[in-house]
Motif scaffolding. Structure first.
Motif, PDB file in Angstrom:
ATOM      1  N   GLY A 178     -44.614  21.703   2.792  1.00  0.00           N
ATOM      2  CA  GLY A 178     -45.112  22.400   1.413  1.00  0.00           C
ATOM      3  C   GLY A 178     -45.099  21.575   0.736  1.00  0.00           C
ATOM      4  N   ASN A 179     -44.377  22.085  -0.170  1.00  0.00           N
ATOM      5  CA  ASN A 179     -43.668  21.902  -1.799  1.00  0.00           C
ATOM      6  C   ASN A 179     -42.447  21.689  -1.923  1.00  0.00           C
ATOM      7  OD1 ASN A 179     -44.013  24.413  -2.110  1.00  0.00           O
ATOM      8  ND2 ASN A 179     -44.057  24.529  -4.655  1.00  0.00           N
ATOM      9  N   ILE A 180     -41.571  22.576  -0.753  1.00  0.00           N
ATOM     10  CA  ILE A 180     -40.286  22.597  -0.615  1.00  0.00           C
ATOM     11  C   ILE A 180     -39.559  21.729  -0.292  1.00  0.00           C
ATOM     12  CG2 ILE A 180     -38.374  24.523  -0.044  1.00  0.00           C
ATOM     13  CD1 ILE A 180     -40.270  26.565  -0.597  1.00  0.00           C
ATOM     14  N   ILE A 181     -38.477  20.618  -0.324  1.00  0.00           N
ATOM     15  CA  ILE A 181     -37.368  19.967   0.187  1.00  0.00           C
ATOM     16  C   ILE A 181     -36.638  20.183  -0.093  1.00  0.00           C
ATOM     17  CG2 ILE A 181     -36.758  17.509  -0.207  1.00  0.00           C
ATOM     18  CD1 ILE A 181     -39.408  17.413  -2.195  1.00  0.00           C
ATOM     19  N   GLU A 182     -35.864  20.317   1.015  1.00  0.00           N
ATOM     20  CA  GLU A 182     -34.275  20.791   1.348  1.00  0.00           C
ATOM     21  C   GLU A 182     -33.711  19.257   1.413  1.00  0.00           C
ATOM     22  OE1 GLU A 182     -32.319  23.296   0.933  1.00  0.00           O
ATOM     23  OE2 GLU A 182     -34.070  24.678   1.072  1.00  0.00           O
ATOM     24  N   VAL A 183     -32.242  19.369   1.132  1.00  0.00           N
ATOM     25  CA  VAL A 183     -31.657  18.078   1.114  1.00  0.00           C
ATOM     26  C   VAL A 183     -30.419  18.136   1.883  1.00  0.00           C
ATOM     27  CG1 VAL A 183     -30.631  15.532   0.095  1.00  0.00           C
ATOM     28  CG2 VAL A 183     -32.900  16.723  -0.627  1.00  0.00           C
ATOM     29  N   THR A 184     -29.934  18.227   2.469  1.00  0.00           N
ATOM     30  CA  THR A 184     -28.368  17.961   3.760  1.00  0.00           C
ATOM     31  C   THR A 184     -27.065  18.027   2.295  1.00  0.00           C
ATOM     32  OG1 THR A 184     -27.890  18.761   5.285  1.00  0.00           O
ATOM     33  CG2 THR A 184     -28.463  16.048   4.551  1.00  0.00           C
ATOM     34  N   GLY A 185     -26.370  18.766   3.204  1.00  0.00           N
ATOM     35  CA  GLY A 185     -25.011  18.312   2.060  1.00  0.00           C
ATOM     36  C   GLY A 185     -25.023  16.754   2.202  1.00  0.00           C
ATOM     37  N   THR A 186     -25.059  16.299   1.120  1.00  0.00           N
ATOM     38  CA  THR A 186     -24.638  15.062   1.156  1.00  0.00           C
ATOM     39  C   THR A 186     -23.287  14.384   0.449  1.00  0.00           C
ATOM     40  OG1 THR A 186     -26.942  14.732   0.539  1.00  0.00           O
ATOM     41  CG2 THR A 186     -25.549  12.976  -0.325  1.00  0.00           C
TER      42      THR A 186
ATOM     43  N   LEU B 227     -13.382  19.239   3.524  1.00  0.00           N
ATOM     44  CA  LEU B 227     -14.732  18.550   4.316  1.00  0.00           C
ATOM     45  C   LEU B 227     -14.459  17.328   5.460  1.00  0.00           C
ATOM     46  CD1 LEU B 227     -16.128  17.442   0.347  1.00  0.00           C
ATOM     47  CD2 LEU B 227     -16.702  19.194   2.012  1.00  0.00           C
ATOM     48  N   ILE B 228     -15.747  17.184   5.823  1.00  0.00           N
ATOM     49  CA  ILE B 228     -15.681  15.882   6.949  1.00  0.00           C
ATOM     50  C   ILE B 228     -14.672  15.204   7.344  1.00  0.00           C
ATOM     51  CG2 ILE B 228     -16.970  14.430   6.903  1.00  0.00           C
ATOM     52  CD1 ILE B 228     -17.581  16.278  10.129  1.00  0.00           C
ATOM     53  N   ALA B 229     -14.406  14.702   6.628  1.00  0.00           N
ATOM     54  CA  ALA B 229     -13.057  14.225   6.142  1.00  0.00           C
ATOM     55  C   ALA B 229     -12.206  13.773   4.824  1.00  0.00           C
ATOM     56  CB  ALA B 229     -13.457  12.235   6.403  1.00  0.00           C
ATOM     57  N   PRO B 230     -10.265  13.240   5.055  1.00  0.00           N
ATOM     58  CA  PRO B 230      -9.779  13.531   3.800  1.00  0.00           C
ATOM     59  C   PRO B 230     -10.400  12.392   2.831  1.00  0.00           C
ATOM     60  CG  PRO B 230      -8.994  12.116   5.637  1.00  0.00           C
ATOM     61  CD  PRO B 230     -10.179  13.334   6.029  1.00  0.00           C
ATOM     62  N   GLU B 231     -11.010  11.704   2.693  1.00  0.00           N
ATOM     63  CA  GLU B 231     -11.677  10.688   1.385  1.00  0.00           C
ATOM     64  C   GLU B 231     -12.526  11.147   0.517  1.00  0.00           C
ATOM     65  OE1 GLU B 231     -10.176   8.801   4.845  1.00  0.00           O
ATOM     66  OE2 GLU B 231     -11.527   9.551   4.918  1.00  0.00           O
ATOM     67  N   TYR B 232     -12.921  12.744   1.619  1.00  0.00           N
ATOM     68  CA  TYR B 232     -14.259  13.127   0.499  1.00  0.00           C
ATOM     69  C   TYR B 232     -14.122  14.354  -0.364  1.00  0.00           C
ATOM     70  CZ  TYR B 232     -16.594  10.918   3.285  1.00  0.00           C
ATOM     71  OH  TYR B 232     -17.391   9.609   4.987  1.00  0.00           O
ATOM     72  N   LEU B 233     -13.933  14.436  -1.488  1.00  0.00           N
ATOM     73  CA  LEU B 233     -13.695  14.775  -2.411  1.00  0.00           C
ATOM     74  C   LEU B 233     -14.628  16.627  -2.895  1.00  0.00           C
ATOM     75  CD1 LEU B 233     -12.034  12.862  -5.720  1.00  0.00           C
ATOM     76  CD2 LEU B 233     -10.921  14.275  -2.933  1.00  0.00           C
ATOM     77  N   ILE B 234     -16.023  16.007  -2.676  1.00  0.00           N
ATOM     78  CA  ILE B 234     -17.319  16.895  -3.128  1.00  0.00           C
ATOM     79  C   ILE B 234     -17.957  16.505  -2.381  1.00  0.00           C
ATOM     80  CG2 ILE B 234     -17.863  15.180  -4.830  1.00  0.00           C
ATOM     81  CD1 ILE B 234     -19.270  17.640  -5.800  1.00  0.00           C
ATOM     82  N   GLU B 235     -19.212  17.635  -1.299  1.00  0.00           N
ATOM     83  CA  GLU B 235     -20.362  17.521  -0.994  1.00  0.00           C
ATOM     84  C   GLU B 235     -21.269  18.400  -1.749  1.00  0.00           C
ATOM     85  OE1 GLU B 235     -22.039  19.094   3.334  1.00  0.00           O
ATOM     86  OE2 GLU B 235     -19.982  17.935   3.378  1.00  0.00           O
ATOM     87  N   ILE B 236     -22.599  17.292  -2.008  1.00  0.00           N
ATOM     88  CA  ILE B 236     -23.470  18.344  -2.942  1.00  0.00           C
ATOM     89  C   ILE B 236     -25.115  18.608  -1.413  1.00  0.00           C
ATOM     90  CG2 ILE B 236     -25.255  18.490  -4.673  1.00  0.00           C
ATOM     91  CD1 ILE B 236     -22.878  16.497  -6.019  1.00  0.00           C
ATOM     92  N   GLU B 237     -25.101  19.819  -1.772  1.00  0.00           N
ATOM     93  CA  GLU B 237     -26.740  19.745  -1.154  1.00  0.00           C
ATOM     94  C   GLU B 237     -27.909  20.469  -2.538  1.00  0.00           C
ATOM     95  OE1 GLU B 237     -26.318  22.268   1.855  1.00  0.00           O
ATOM     96  OE2 GLU B 237     -26.279  24.289   0.976  1.00  0.00           O
ATOM     97  N   VAL B 238     -29.083  19.906  -2.290  1.00  0.00           N
ATOM     98  CA  VAL B 238     -29.898  20.433  -3.157  1.00  0.00           C
ATOM     99  C   VAL B 238     -31.067  21.122  -2.609  1.00  0.00           C
ATOM    100  CG1 VAL B 238     -29.230  18.124  -5.095  1.00  0.00           C
ATOM    101  CG2 VAL B 238     -30.765  18.489  -3.780  1.00  0.00           C
ATOM    102  N   THR B 239     -32.454  22.035  -3.516  1.00  0.00           N
ATOM    103  CA  THR B 239     -33.159  22.254  -3.250  1.00  0.00           C
ATOM    104  C   THR B 239     -34.030  21.726  -4.304  1.00  0.00           C
ATOM    105  OG1 THR B 239     -31.974  24.473  -1.968  1.00  0.00           O
ATOM    106  CG2 THR B 239     -34.415  24.091  -2.472  1.00  0.00           C
ATOM    107  N   ALA B 240     -35.912  21.421  -3.999  1.00  0.00           N
ATOM    108  CA  ALA B 240     -36.020  20.706  -4.679  1.00  0.00           C
ATOM    109  C   ALA B 240     -37.366  21.993  -4.368  1.00  0.00           C
ATOM    110  CB  ALA B 240     -36.308  19.212  -4.570  1.00  0.00           C
ATOM    111  N   ILE B 241     -38.118  21.438  -5.815  1.00  0.00           N
ATOM    112  CA  ILE B 241     -39.589  22.443  -5.601  1.00  0.00           C
ATOM    113  C   ILE B 241     -40.915  21.883  -6.067  1.00  0.00           C
ATOM    114  CG2 ILE B 241     -40.882  24.942  -5.946  1.00  0.00           C
ATOM    115  CD1 ILE B 241     -38.499  26.439  -4.863  1.00  0.00           C
ATOM    116  N   LEU B 242     -41.151  21.440  -5.633  1.00  0.00           N
ATOM    117  CA  LEU B 242     -42.884  20.439  -6.075  1.00  0.00           C
ATOM    118  C   LEU B 242     -43.517  21.352  -7.059  1.00  0.00           C
ATOM    119  CD1 LEU B 242     -43.605  17.758  -3.405  1.00  0.00           C
ATOM    120  CD2 LEU B 242     -42.142  17.637  -5.973  1.00  0.00           C
ATOM    121  N   GLN B 243     -43.755  21.576  -8.471  1.00  0.00           N
ATOM    122  CA  GLN B 243     -44.751  21.918  -8.897  1.00  0.00           C
ATOM    123  C   GLN B 243     -46.266  22.088  -8.543  1.00  0.00           C
ATOM    124  OE1 GLN B 243     -45.296  22.197 -13.303  1.00  0.00           O
ATOM    125  NE2 GLN B 243     -42.597  22.676 -13.642  1.00  0.00           N
ATOM    126  N   GLU B 244     -47.151  23.477  -7.669  1.00  0.00           N
ATOM    127  CA  GLU B 244     -48.461  23.405  -7.826  1.00  0.00           C
ATOM    128  C   GLU B 244     -49.222  22.701  -8.217  1.00  0.00           C
ATOM    129  OE1 GLU B 244     -48.805  24.601  -4.851  1.00  0.00           O
ATOM    130  OE2 GLU B 244     -47.096  25.372  -4.009  1.00  0.00           O
TER     131      GLU B 244
END
Length: 130
Positions: A26-34, A112-129
């Protein structure tokens, strides 16, 4: 009923682990840890600001694929390996979200999954109706 759309990068881990880069229902988007990685591996190694910026730009690309933009983001979650660098992560985050102002959580984790990674980000987006 809203149709589920799974977005993929084609990375081999998606099939092995069983996840999607992003999911839209629908209008919800989840983006996995990046993390800060491209097809050649880790990006901006040792650079908290550079990794944060790279990740948000990478997330923006998948949001566009899903029919959204950063303006639709309502929540960000930042998992960092060194909370003492919160201002550096925050500065990069603020460059993208300073006017959007999503709900945001930043927590320190042991690694995190490997020592080179300092940060992981995930987001939730909601499209306006419409």
């Amino acid at each position: 009923m809203s149709q589920r759309v799974n977005l993929s990068t084609g990375a081999p881990w998606e099939a092995i682990i069983g996840y999607s880069r992003a999911v839209r229902i629908g209008n919800i988007i989840e983006v996995t840890g990046t993390v800060a990685a491209d097809e050649n591996g880790p990006v901006a190694v040792g650079d908290a600001y550079g990794q944060t910026k790279f990740i948000i730009e990478k997330i923006e690309k998948v949001l566009v694929q899903a029919g959204a933009s950063l303006k639709d983001v309502v929540r960000t979650r930042l998992f960092v390996t060194d909370i003492a660098q919160w201002e550096t992560y925050g500065r990069a985050h603020g460059e993208f979200f300073g006017e959007i102002r999503p709900c945001t959580t930043m927590v320190e984790i042991s690694k995190l999954i490997a020592p080179e990674y300092l940060i992981e980000i995930e987001v939730t987006a909601i499209l306006q109706e419409a």
